[in-house]
Write a protein that holds these residues in place. Structure first.
Motif, short mmCIF file in Angstrom:
data_model
loop_
_atom_site.label_atom_id
_atom_site.label_comp_id
_atom_site.label_asym_id
_atom_site.label_seq_id
_atom_site.Cartn_x
_atom_site.Cartn_y
_atom_site.Cartn_z
N ASP A 82 0.89 -1.52 -0.12
CA ASP A 82 0.08 0.12 0.30
C ASP A 82 0.95 1.20 -0.05
O ASP A 82 1.90 1.04 0.45
N TYR A 100 -5.35 1.34 -0.26
CA TYR A 100 -4.83 0.25 -0.39
C TYR A 100 -5.24 -0.46 -1.75
O TYR A 100 -5.98 -0.03 -2.63
N ARG A 107 -12.21 -6.72 1.10
CA ARG A 107 -11.62 -5.69 1.81
C ARG A 107 -12.25 -4.68 2.99
O ARG A 107 -12.10 -3.96 4.36
#
Length: 192
Positions: A82, A100, A107
């Motif tokens: 990330d 992300y 997620r």
């Protein structure tokens, strides 16, 4: 001989008292230093929201990107796969945003669940077109750039958390210092 023993004992007591006073002064001075650099929230274990940005410029690993525009500073750090964006104004950090790489519904739900567990229910500020009434259709709207998910928590009067999912930024989690962000917005609004 007795006087020498008493003086030795007094000297040790005085030494311990002096050490205690010096420790107390050291703690008091470190408290003043902390007050001068208010850390509203330690974000991702490394970034001090509301604090001085300069120590980040001297740490390893160095930022991948560093951009300056007037009193604003943007830093980009790699965190595993990330990226973390640290935005500062006037030398103080007003926003820490983790973008992300993997942006999926699973997620998003995972991060949201962790935040709900810690901070309670969020304010839903999502914007979707009328046709996006199911999770699948919302995902399509996000991918097309026609909508976006946004959850906001306000755990303190001075800062907030935003979990967003948009086409432009993907999936991101941001911690924002309200007063510094407002100060920056006011200056930018005036053209300064």
């Amino acid at each position: 001989m007795i006087a020498t023993r008493e003086m030795g004992t007094m000297g040790r007591r005085l030494g311990l008292t002096t050490v205690a006073i010096l420790l107390g002064l050291g703690l008091a001075l470190s408290g003043l230093s902390a007050a001068a650099d208010p850390c509203l929230k330690l974000v991702f274990g490394r970034y001090c929201l509301g604090g001085d940005v300069n120590p980040l410029l001297q740490t390893a690993p160095a930022p991948l990107i560093q951009e300056v525009a007037g009193k604003s500073l943007a830093l980009v750090f790699a965190e595993d796969v990330d990226q973390v964006f640290v935005l500062a104004y006037g030398g103080r950090i007003y926003k820490v945003l983790r973008s992300y790489r993997v942006a999926t519904q699973l997620r998003f739900d995972e991060i949201q669940s962790l935040l709900v567990e810690k901070y309670g229910q969020a304010e839903d500020q999502s914007r979707f077109p009328d046709y996006a009434s199911t999770p699948g259709r919302r995902l399509i709207a996000i991918r097309r750039g026609e909508g976006g998910a946004r959850q906001v928590w306000r755990p303190a009067a001075t800062w907030r958390i935003e979990l967003t999912w948009t086409r432009e930024l993907g999936l991101s989690l941001a911690y924002i210092a309200d007063a510094i962000e407002a100060e920056r917005a006011a200056q930018v609004g005036r053209g300064l």
